[in-house]
Each structure stands twice: as structure tokens, then as C-alpha cells.
Design a protein around this motif. Sequence first.
Motif, PDB file in Angstrom:
ATOM      1  N   ARG A 176       1.068  -1.023   0.111  1.00  0.00           N
ATOM      2  CA  ARG A 176      -0.190  -0.121  -0.015  1.00  0.00           C
ATOM      3  C   ARG A 176       0.849   1.192  -0.240  1.00  0.00           C
ATOM      4  O   ARG A 176       1.742   1.402   0.914  1.00  0.00           O
ATOM      5  CB  ARG A 176      -0.807  -0.079   1.213  1.00  0.00           C
ATOM      6  N   GLY A 177       0.837   1.976  -1.185  1.00  0.00           N
ATOM      7  CA  GLY A 177       1.443   3.246  -1.175  1.00  0.00           C
ATOM      8  C   GLY A 177       0.598   4.461  -0.870  1.00  0.00           C
ATOM      9  O   GLY A 177      -0.226   4.395  -1.579  1.00  0.00           O
ATOM     10  N   ARG A 214      -4.677  -0.664  -7.705  1.00  0.00           N
ATOM     11  CA  ARG A 214      -5.770   0.155  -8.041  1.00  0.00           C
ATOM     12  C   ARG A 214      -5.521   1.200  -7.066  1.00  0.00           C
ATOM     13  O   ARG A 214      -5.021   1.012  -6.012  1.00  0.00           O
ATOM     14  CB  ARG A 214      -6.994  -0.550  -7.929  1.00  0.00           C
ATOM     15  N   LEU A 215      -6.211   2.345  -7.233  1.00  0.00           N
ATOM     16  CA  LEU A 215      -6.289   3.518  -6.557  1.00  0.00           C
ATOM     17  C   LEU A 215      -7.309   3.301  -5.619  1.00  0.00           C
ATOM     18  O   LEU A 215      -8.691   3.158  -6.143  1.00  0.00           O
ATOM     19  CB  LEU A 215      -6.352   4.948  -7.326  1.00  0.00           C
ATOM     20  N   PRO A 262      -4.514  13.751  -1.388  1.00  0.00           N
ATOM     21  CA  PRO A 262      -3.964  12.267  -1.160  1.00  0.00           C
ATOM     22  C   PRO A 262      -4.478  11.159  -1.881  1.00  0.00           C
ATOM     23  O   PRO A 262      -5.569  11.224  -2.204  1.00  0.00           O
ATOM     24  CB  PRO A 262      -4.130  12.116   0.512  1.00  0.00           C
ATOM     25  N   ILE A 263      -3.452  10.282  -2.107  1.00  0.00           N
ATOM     26  CA  ILE A 263      -4.108   9.105  -3.015  1.00  0.00           C
ATOM     27  C   ILE A 263      -3.345   7.837  -2.448  1.00  0.00           C
ATOM     28  O   ILE A 263      -2.260   8.000  -1.744  1.00  0.00           O
ATOM     29  CB  ILE A 263      -3.663   9.011  -4.666  1.00  0.00           C
ATOM     30  N   VAL A 264      -4.142   6.826  -2.603  1.00  0.00           N
ATOM     31  CA  VAL A 264      -3.508   5.570  -1.961  1.00  0.00           C
ATOM     32  C   VAL A 264      -3.341   4.416  -3.138  1.00  0.00           C
ATOM     33  O   VAL A 264      -4.607   4.514  -3.905  1.00  0.00           O
ATOM     34  CB  VAL A 264      -4.240   4.930  -0.867  1.00  0.00           C
ATOM     35  N   ASP A 265      -2.509   3.926  -3.488  1.00  0.00           N
ATOM     36  CA  ASP A 265      -2.286   2.861  -4.263  1.00  0.00           C
ATOM     37  C   ASP A 265      -2.129   1.370  -3.790  1.00  0.00           C
ATOM     38  O   ASP A 265      -0.979   1.309  -2.862  1.00  0.00           O
ATOM     39  CB  ASP A 265      -1.200   3.183  -5.546  1.00  0.00           C
ATOM     40  N   VAL A 266      -2.847   0.421  -3.997  1.00  0.00           N
ATOM     41  CA  VAL A 266      -2.797  -0.837  -3.392  1.00  0.00           C
ATOM     42  C   VAL A 266      -2.256  -1.885  -4.663  1.00  0.00           C
ATOM     43  O   VAL A 266      -2.933  -1.695  -5.513  1.00  0.00           O
ATOM     44  CB  VAL A 266      -4.035  -1.357  -2.763  1.00  0.00           C
ATOM     45  N   VAL A 267      -1.287  -2.632  -4.282  1.00  0.00           N
ATOM     46  CA  VAL A 267      -0.963  -3.493  -5.331  1.00  0.00           C
ATOM     47  C   VAL A 267      -0.653  -4.980  -4.834  1.00  0.00           C
ATOM     48  O   VAL A 267      -0.370  -5.064  -3.496  1.00  0.00           O
ATOM     49  CB  VAL A 267       0.573  -3.047  -5.882  1.00  0.00           C
TER      50      VAL A 267
END
Length: 119
Positions: free
Chosen positions: A58-59, A89-90, A68-73
Motif C-alpha cells: 500500500r503506497g 488500483r487507486l 492524497p492518493i492510495v495505491d494498493v498492489v
Amino acid sequence: MKRWMTGLLAVFLAVGCSGEPSVANEGAAQAQEKDAETAPPSYAPMAPFARLAGTAWRGQGTGPNGQPIVDVVRYDLILGGRALQSTHRLEGGDYGGRTIIFFDEGAQRYIFHYFTTAG
């Protein structure tokens, strides 16, 4: 764009060969243990990516609009362990993508393809 993706591949290789990966959430650690029990047969060229398989990351950052954005991979070995799939996905957004990385035996190099909802 090609340089950025080459850099991304270098990060994948470095993470796969160095310290312990950070797990995005508590459930992912349990999922990683489960995946290790049912891991596909080993394919030597994909060994540098093995530590990523079954993990989630999780970035957090700031988007172009300052929000703010959160990117999960999530990373998974696919095709009997002959390729690594990265799906991201964001959170709270409609953008996502998938990268598939594999070793081209004829060319003796890693190849990747990135697919995105952005077209």
C-alpha cells in the motif's frame, strides 16, 4: 515511458532479492503463508520475483490535484510460476492496472506488458 518501466522492473528485481517485504495489511501475511503452501513449481528465471508473490503493498502519495492518493498492489505468480502478475488500483478511484512480467527464453531477457483502465 520505457525508461520508467525499465526502472520499475529494476525495483521489482531489487525487492525480490533484498530484505523482507513489507506487507500491506495483516491479512496479507496470512495469505502469503497460504500461497507459499500452494506455490506453483519453481521456474528458475522467475526466482528473483518469488519473494513478491502473494504479497500486497500500500503506497500513499499526493495526486496531481494535491489530494492524497492510495495505491494498493498485489503480486501473484501465474501460469504455473512462469510469470508474475502485479495488479494495482487507486483506493476511492476508478484507475487500476495490471503488469505481467515473464522471461523470454529466446531473447534471454525479461518482458513485461502493462494494461490500464486509462486506455
